[in-house]
Motif scaffolding. Structure first.
Motif, short mmCIF file in Angstrom:
data_model
loop_
_atom_site.label_atom_id
_atom_site.label_comp_id
_atom_site.label_asym_id
_atom_site.label_seq_id
_atom_site.Cartn_x
_atom_site.Cartn_y
_atom_site.Cartn_z
N ALA A 7 26.39 -15.71 -29.90
CA ALA A 7 26.53 -17.03 -30.51
C ALA A 7 27.84 -17.16 -31.29
CB ALA A 7 25.35 -17.29 -31.44
N PHE A 8 28.37 -16.05 -31.79
CA PHE A 8 29.60 -16.11 -32.59
C PHE A 8 30.85 -16.26 -31.74
CE2 PHE A 8 28.79 -11.60 -31.72
CZ PHE A 8 29.98 -11.22 -31.14
N LEU A 53 36.05 -5.51 -35.39
CA LEU A 53 35.63 -6.87 -35.66
C LEU A 53 34.51 -7.32 -34.72
CD1 LEU A 53 39.08 -8.49 -36.46
CD2 LEU A 53 37.14 -8.25 -38.02
N PHE A 54 34.47 -6.78 -33.52
CA PHE A 54 33.37 -7.07 -32.60
C PHE A 54 32.07 -6.56 -33.20
CE2 PHE A 54 31.13 -5.63 -28.54
CZ PHE A 54 30.56 -6.88 -28.30
N PHE A 55 32.07 -5.33 -33.72
CA PHE A 55 30.89 -4.77 -34.38
C PHE A 55 30.51 -5.62 -35.59
CE2 PHE A 55 28.78 -2.08 -37.45
CZ PHE A 55 27.86 -1.38 -36.68
N TYR A 56 31.50 -6.05 -36.34
CA TYR A 56 31.26 -6.87 -37.54
C TYR A 56 30.53 -8.16 -37.18
CZ TYR A 56 32.60 -10.20 -41.23
OH TYR A 56 32.60 -11.17 -42.20
N HIS A 57 31.01 -8.87 -36.16
CA HIS A 57 30.37 -10.13 -35.76
C HIS A 57 28.97 -9.88 -35.19
CE1 HIS A 57 33.49 -13.13 -36.48
NE2 HIS A 57 34.38 -12.25 -36.07
N ARG A 58 28.81 -8.79 -34.42
CA ARG A 58 27.48 -8.48 -33.89
C ARG A 58 26.50 -8.18 -35.03
NH1 ARG A 58 26.31 -6.52 -28.70
NH2 ARG A 58 27.03 -8.09 -27.23
N LEU A 59 26.97 -7.47 -36.07
CA LEU A 59 26.11 -7.15 -37.20
C LEU A 59 25.71 -8.42 -37.95
CD1 LEU A 59 24.71 -5.15 -39.07
CD2 LEU A 59 26.90 -4.79 -40.24
N ARG A 60 26.66 -9.31 -38.18
CA ARG A 60 26.34 -10.58 -38.85
C ARG A 60 25.31 -11.37 -38.04
NH1 ARG A 60 29.74 -12.78 -42.96
NH2 ARG A 60 28.96 -14.82 -42.33
N ALA A 86 23.11 -10.15 -35.96
CA ALA A 86 21.82 -9.47 -36.03
C ALA A 86 21.11 -9.76 -37.35
CB ALA A 86 22.03 -7.96 -35.86
N LEU A 87 21.87 -9.83 -38.46
CA LEU A 87 21.28 -10.16 -39.75
C LEU A 87 20.72 -11.58 -39.73
CD1 LEU A 87 23.97 -8.63 -42.14
CD2 LEU A 87 21.67 -7.77 -41.73
N GLN A 88 21.47 -12.50 -39.14
CA GLN A 88 21.00 -13.88 -39.06
C GLN A 88 19.75 -13.98 -38.18
OE1 GLN A 88 24.60 -15.66 -37.63
NE2 GLN A 88 25.40 -16.08 -39.67
N ASP A 89 19.75 -13.25 -37.05
CA ASP A 89 18.59 -13.27 -36.17
C ASP A 89 17.36 -12.68 -36.84
OD1 ASP A 89 20.22 -14.37 -34.26
OD2 ASP A 89 20.49 -12.51 -33.12
N ALA A 90 17.58 -11.79 -37.83
CA ALA A 90 16.48 -11.18 -38.55
C ALA A 90 15.99 -12.05 -39.70
CB ALA A 90 16.89 -9.81 -39.08
N GLY A 91 16.60 -13.24 -39.86
CA GLY A 91 16.16 -14.16 -40.89
C GLY A 91 16.86 -14.01 -42.22
N ILE A 92 17.93 -13.24 -42.26
CA ILE A 92 18.70 -13.08 -43.49
C ILE A 92 19.72 -14.21 -43.54
CG2 ILE A 92 20.26 -11.57 -44.79
CD1 ILE A 92 18.95 -9.21 -43.37
N THR A 93 19.53 -15.14 -44.46
CA THR A 93 20.36 -16.33 -44.51
C THR A 93 21.13 -16.40 -45.83
OG1 THR A 93 18.53 -17.63 -45.42
CG2 THR A 93 18.78 -17.59 -43.02
#
Length: 226
Positions: free
Chosen positions: A32-33, A87-94, A96-103
Motif C-alpha cells: 500500500a505504501f 527504507l524498503f524494510f522501514y516502509h514494510r514495518l510501518r 505491518a504496524l498499521q495492519d496490526a491496528g497500531i494507529t
C-alpha cells in the motif's frame, strides 16, 4: 544491495496490466505504501527493455517503469530489485504496524531519536547454515551469499561500522591462516563474487575444494548444498 534488513529478498512484485483504454499499461503492487507509475508504451520486445527508476525516503516509495512493453492482453508479473533495502524494510514495518491496528503518529524513523534509550524488542535466529547454503549454491542466490558474508562479521562490545568489511576481514583471516602460501592468489571484495575486482587463482580454488573434500565434519553438508 545487502544490509542488516532484508525482506522478500529485497525484491518487489509488480503486476503490469493493459489499462481500460487499451493503449497503455497500469502497474499494481500489493504494498500500500508503494506508488507505482507506468510510462510504458506497447512494443514487440521482451521485458529486459523496461527501465526502472526508484525514489526512496521516509515519506516516499515510488517506482516508475518506462520503455516498451509487450502488447498482450494478460497481466504480467514483473520483479524489481529494491534500490534501498533499509527504507524498503522501514516502509514494510510501518505497513505491518498499521495492519496490526497500531494507529496514530508512530514514533518510527530510520534513526533513533536524540537521547533515546534503546531496548531490544525482538531477536531473530537464522536457519542453520546447512539450510542456508543450498539457497546460495543451488540457485546461485547472490543476496544470500552476501548475507552470509555479513553474518561472518565479528560481534563484540563495539558494533562493526561496516559489516561487509567486517565479514571480508574475517574471511581473509581464515583463508590466510589455512593457506598462508596462497595469500597473493586471493582477493575478495564481496560475498557473491559479482564484482570484477574479485581475484582467485585456479590453483587456490583447487586447493580450497580439496580441503573441503577431506574435512569429514562438513564435507557432506557442503556437497549437498551444490
Amino acid at each position: 544491495p545487502v544490509g542488516p534488513f532484508i525482506v522478500d529478498r529485497n525484491s518487489l512484485n509488480l503486476w503490469i496490466a493493459p489499462n481500460q483504454s487499451g493503449v497503455g499499461f497500469e502497474v499494481f503492487s500489493r504494498d500500500a505504501f508503494l506508488q507505482a507509475v507506468s510510462a510504458l508504451v506497447p512494443g514487440q520486445v521482451d521485458h529486459s527493455n523496461v527501465q526502472v527508476k526508484q525514489r526512496w525516503s521516509e515519506t516516499l516509495a515510488q517506482v516508475t517503469l518506462t520503455g516498451p512493453f509487450p502488447d498482450q492482453p494478460q497481466t504480467t508479473l514483473f520483479r524489481v530489485a529494491v534500490g534501498d533495502g533499509r527504507l524498503f524494510f522501514y516502509h514494510r514495518l510501518r505497513q505491518a504496524l498499521q495492519d496490526a491496528g497500531i494507529t496514530g503518529a508512530m514514533p518510527l524513523g530510520t534513526s533513533p531519536p536524540e537521547g533515546a534509550t534503546l531496548r531490544r524488542l525482538h531477536a531473530h535466529r537464522s536457519p542453520a547454515l546447512s539450510e542456508v547454503l543450498p539457497e546460495a549454491n543451488k540457485y546461485s542466490n547472490n543476496l544470500t551469499a552476501d548475507a552470509v558474508l555479513i553474518a561472518m562479521s565479528p560481534s563484540g562490545a563495539e558494533p562493526v561500522t561496516d559489516p561487509v568489511q567486517g565479514g571480508l576481514e574475517e574471511a581473509r583471516r581464515i583463508l590466510v591462516h589455512d593457506f598462508p602460501e596462497d595469500q597473493a592468489q586471493m582477493e575478495l571484495v564481496d560475498g557473491s563474487g559479482l564484482s570484477r575486482e574479485n581475484r582467485l587463482s585456479a590453483r587456490f580454488l583447487v586447493r580450497l575444494l580439496n580441503r573441503v573434500l577431506h574435512r569429514e565434519n562438513f564435507r557432506s553438508e557442503y556437497l549437498a548444498s551444490l
